[in-house]
Design an enzyme around this catalytic site. Structure first.
Site, PDB file in Angstrom:
ATOM      1  CG  ASN A 218      -0.182  -0.121   2.518  1.00 60.80           C
ATOM      2  OD1 ASN A 218       0.506   0.816   2.926  1.00 60.80           O
ATOM      3  ND2 ASN A 218      -0.282  -1.272   3.176  1.00 60.80           N
ATOM      4  CG  ASP A 286      -6.710  -5.803   5.299  1.00 60.74           C
ATOM      5  OD1 ASP A 286      -6.327  -5.695   6.472  1.00 60.74           O
ATOM      6  OD2 ASP A 286      -7.318  -4.913   4.699  1.00 60.74           O
ATOM      7  N   PRO A 313      -2.702 -12.453   9.584  1.00 64.73           N
ATOM      8  CG  PRO A 313      -0.712 -12.582  10.778  1.00 64.73           C
ATOM      9  CD  PRO A 313      -1.290 -12.856   9.437  1.00 64.73           C
ATOM     10  CE  LYS A 351      -9.726  -4.877  13.148  1.00 60.08           C
ATOM     11  NZ  LYS A 351      -9.400  -6.024  12.285  1.00 60.08           N
TER      12      LYS A 351
END
Length: 408
Positions: A218, A286, A313, A351
């Protein structure tokens, strides 16, 4: 929770700065740097290289510094008045801004071919370099070798930043902003005592290989994570800095763990526990390819290769949901392009972390790769919308908030 306080300029009263001005378009910033340092109470003795003189004049430098400008190693009057050895040792700190690729190379090799490089070699005082050069020059293996050698020699660095160059190219190599250099100088003199706090900071992108040539990644520069780590270090915190590939150098003083993939970052973070806090500023991929080609994938005439992706993960959730060695404060980041606050609130719950720092990374925001950021701090008890500010200021404000919680 205490509201953030405004960052006041660090006092540099009675500090003596020997400023070496290298040759580059960024030399114009040295004039503002002199002004800002004097505002903080420092005295600035300027040394102007022959190349630097092509960009700023001795008269303008002298007028702002209110000091004589030293220019030549072989100036008879200067040597009689104050020899270069004395000049190099009278200062409390040597600052090189801009530090060109040429100056860095000579300093790394111990070459003393002019006044500036002789002062760097002759001094018994610390030095702080603010690199400024074309992105290709900064990324060149020779410059990186020189940079690492200077780090090993105990030289401190501030920057370079990532952004648009005067030559029209874009990337790492811009000289740090004047305020950032002033803060680095202030940090050097503050000598904050170590406090008994340990924080893990992740930063930069991760890369997931497709074949020996290609990878999934990214646009993260790592600038915000680096700024957070720098702010924590300046406050006396022990920082474990786990970073993916980034052209921005890690802050001086961190325990730096370079990684490339999400799984490597996950392992490094868990090995670094226990910690008092963990800040997950990295932009982790991801997904990864289920299998990596041993050879470069070739373009087929009638068939497009299909990537079989599997999830990486979830590092943030893994740490936040730990039963053992969970940090007191777990901070995640949410880089979104739409419905920023809604997605951030959802991420906070999913999360199981304590805070989410949310920002808009859409193309028009200018945040990815830029020097400024505009974030919203999302907690279970509400939102705080911070105004647009430099990433360094975001790092300082977040560091203050983190320490306020850890010290409760």
């Amino acid at each position: 929770m205490n509201m953030p306080t405004e960052n006041k300029p660090e006092s540099l009263a009675e500090k003596r700065i020997l400023l070496l001005i290298g040759g580059g378009i960024a030399a114009y910033k040295s004039l503002e740097l002199i002004r800002r340092l004097k505002e903080r109470g420092a005295s600035v003795t300027p040394v102007l290289t022959a190349a630097g003189e092509e960009f700023v004049t001795p008269l303008s430098v002298s007028a702002l510094a209110e000091q004589k400008v030293y220019r030549s190693l072989f100036d008879y009057d200067d040597e009689v008045e104050m020899g270069h050895i004395q000049l190099s040792r009278k200062a409390d700190l040597l600052v090189v801004a801009p530090a060109t690729a040429d100056l860095m190379a000579k300093a790394a090799a111990g070459i003393a071919s002019d006044l500036a490089t002789t002062l760097l070699l002759a001094t018994d005082k610390p030095a702080l370099l603010a690199p400024a050069m074309n992105v290709r020059m900064w990324e060149h293996v020779a410059t990186q070798r020189n940079y690492n050698r200077l780090l090993q020699d105990g030289i401190k660095f501030v920057g370079p930043a990532e952004g648009e160059m005067a030559c029209g190219e874009y990337g790492p190599g811009r000289m740090a902003e004047v305020e950032e250099i002033c803060l680095a100088i202030g940090d050097h003199f503050s000598a904050s005592p170590r406090i008994n706090k340990r924080v893990i900071v992740t930063s930069g992108p991760t890369r997931e290989s497709i074949d020996p040539v290609r990878y999934i990644s990214n646009r993260s520069s790592g600038a915000q994570g680096t700024a957070i780590a720098q702010a924590l270090i300046s406050r006396g915190v022990e920082v474990v800095f786990v970073s993916g590939p980034s052209a921005i150098p890690p802050p001086v003083g961190v325990h730096y763990i370079p990684v490339e993939t999400a799984r490597e970052m996950d392992a490094a973070v868990n090995q670094a526990l226990p910690a008092d806090a963990a800040v997950f500023a990295a932009a982790v991929a991801d997904w990864r390819a289920r299998s990596t080609g041993a050879q470069k994938l070739k373009k087929a005439t009638q068939k497009i290769p299909q990537l079989d992706l599997i999830e990486n993960p979830d590092i943030l959730a893994g740490v936040a949901k730990r039963q053992k060695h969970r940090p007191k404060l777990v901070v995640g980041f949410a880089a979104e392009t739409e419905d920023i606050e809604i997605h951030a609130q959802q991420k906070l719950k999913q999360k199981a972390c304590d805070w989410i720092v949310a920002n808009d990374v859409s193309v028009n925001s200018g945040i990815v790769g830029g020097k400024d950021n505009a974030v919203t701090l999302v907690r279970s008890d509400g939102l705080e919308r911070w105004p647009s500010m430099s990433k360094l200021e975001v790092g300082n404000r977040l560091a203050d908030r983190i320490l306020a919680v850890l010290n409760e």
